[in-house]
Write an enzyme that holds these catalytic residues in place. Structure first.
Site, mmCIF file in Angstrom:
data_model
loop_
_atom_site.group_PDB
_atom_site.id
_atom_site.type_symbol
_atom_site.label_atom_id
_atom_site.label_comp_id
_atom_site.label_asym_id
_atom_site.label_seq_id
_atom_site.Cartn_x
_atom_site.Cartn_y
_atom_site.Cartn_z
ATOM 1 N N ALA A 126 0.856 -1.196 0.000
ATOM 2 C CA ALA A 126 0.000 0.000 0.000
ATOM 3 C C ALA A 126 0.882 1.233 0.000
ATOM 4 O O ALA A 126 1.999 1.207 0.542
ATOM 5 C CB ALA A 126 -0.869 -0.009 1.252
ATOM 6 N N GLY B 11 0.241 -5.229 0.457
ATOM 7 C CA GLY B 11 -0.873 -5.274 -0.497
ATOM 8 C C GLY B 11 -0.463 -5.867 -1.832
ATOM 9 O O GLY B 11 -1.306 -6.395 -2.566
ATOM 10 N N GLU C 86 -0.843 -9.425 -1.281
ATOM 11 C CA GLU C 86 -2.280 -9.721 -1.215
ATOM 12 C C GLU C 86 -2.892 -9.720 -2.619
ATOM 13 O O GLU C 86 -3.765 -10.523 -2.930
ATOM 14 C CB GLU C 86 -2.979 -8.713 -0.314
ATOM 15 C CG GLU C 86 -2.593 -8.915 1.156
ATOM 16 C CD GLU C 86 -3.197 -7.860 2.065
ATOM 17 O OE1 GLU C 86 -3.113 -6.662 1.729
ATOM 18 O OE2 GLU C 86 -3.754 -8.236 3.108
ATOM 19 N N GLU D 254 3.134 -5.520 7.323
ATOM 20 C CA GLU D 254 2.243 -4.587 8.029
ATOM 21 C C GLU D 254 2.558 -4.487 9.508
ATOM 22 O O GLU D 254 2.438 -3.430 10.122
ATOM 23 C CB GLU D 254 0.768 -5.012 7.839
ATOM 24 C CG GLU D 254 0.234 -4.878 6.427
ATOM 25 C CD GLU D 254 0.540 -6.073 5.521
ATOM 26 O OE1 GLU D 254 1.300 -6.981 5.941
ATOM 27 O OE2 GLU D 254 0.032 -6.090 4.392
#
Ligand code: COA
Length: 260
Positions: free
Chosen positions: A67, A111, A114, A134
């Site tokens: 992210a 992300g 992910e 994270e």
């Protein structure tokens, strides 16, 4: 296909290649990438000429470095929930009715991992690195990391990646089943396209139903899964492509599937 700011979409025969195009930020996912990605998937879903999607990152260093952390300041629980809730980019990739391959060309973090996990197959270069970092930011994965990673590589290995935030290399990722294949960086694109083109020649409806059935396996118990499989298998027997596939075999020729 509209002009996008943060992604590009290229058509190569039956294969579309969607590239996250922020190399100066190692292709970190900001809100624009999420919204443009969702819009592009909507277009590609409707395009009958597209039989398979490859997703990759621009440049040689990074697939997606997670992210965009610079946007975290402005985020609230509500904005974050909206980004990752049901209609998220990741869930749309997961539910995309055509096969999706992540071509992982470097850092595949947070992300980014992910997003790769939401794809159907993951092919990476030898320089690829994977992590769910994270925890180092005092947060946790929120785009499917705790769920899809655990389904794919098992609880123990997933737990270690998520609790430590440590990176693993490409060879380890292959060993634990996080990626399907590893290639030298110079061969990654050619090898991925070879696989993509092979799958793109198959019958589109059968591909869609195979994807749905395999994904259902980790979301149901065995009895429900077996029932779902036989229902989807039965649908194949209503298609023109089933007739074509069987005739082609009996006539000793290559099948030409039309997606109907
Ligand atoms: N969000 C925003 N910007 C990011 C980013 C991210 N996730 N990852 C990298 N960038 C930016 C850097 O800020 C830098 O921008 P700048 O040149 O304007 O300063 C640029 O991309 C290059 O990154 P840099 O850190 O200089 O490269 P590096 O080779 O030294 O390190 C990483 C590479 C991937 C190890 C490092 O960038 C990193 O740890 N990124 C964050 C990964 C992360 O925690 N992602 C999960 C977020 S939940």
């Amino acid at each position: 296909m509209p002009n996008y700011e943060t992604i590009t979409v290229e058509h190569r025969g039956k294969v579309a290649v969607l590239t996250i195009n922020r190399p100066e930020k190692l292709n970190a996912l900001n809100s624009k990438v999420h919204s443009e990605g969702v819009a592009a998937l909507e277009e590609l879903k409707k395009d009958e000429n597209v039989r398979l999607l490859v997703i990759t990152g621009s440049g040689e260093k990074s697939f997606i470095a997670g992210a965009d952390i610079s946007e975290f300041e402005g985020q609230t629980p509500v904005t974050q929930r909206n980004t990752f809730y049901e209609a998220s980019l990741f869930n749309r990739i997961d539910q995309f009715p055509k096969p999706v391959i992540a071509m992982v060309n470097g850092f595949c973090l947070g992300g980014g991992n992910e997003l790769a996990l939401a794809c159907d197959l993951r092919i990476c270069s030898e320089n690829a690195r994977f992590s769910q970092p994270e925890i180092n930011l005092g947060i946790m994965p929120g785009g499917g990391g705790t769920q899809r990673l655990t389904h794919l590589i098992g609880e123990g290995r997933s737990m270690e990646m998520i609790l430590t935030g440590d990176m693993i290399d490409a060879a380890t990722a292959e060993k634990i089943g996080l990626v399907n294949h590893v290639y030298p960086a110079a061969d990654l694109e050619a090898e991925t396209m070879k696989l993509a083109e092979k799958i793109a020649e198959k019958a589109p409806i059968a591909l869609q139903l195979c994807k749905e059935a395999v994904k259902f396996a980790s979301r149901s118990n065995l009895d429900e899964g077996l029932r779902r499989e036989v229902d989807l298998f039965a649908i194949c027997f209503s298609t023109e492509d089933k007739k074509e596939g069987v005739s082609a075999f009996l006539e000793k020729r290559k099948a030409e599937f039309k997606g109907c």
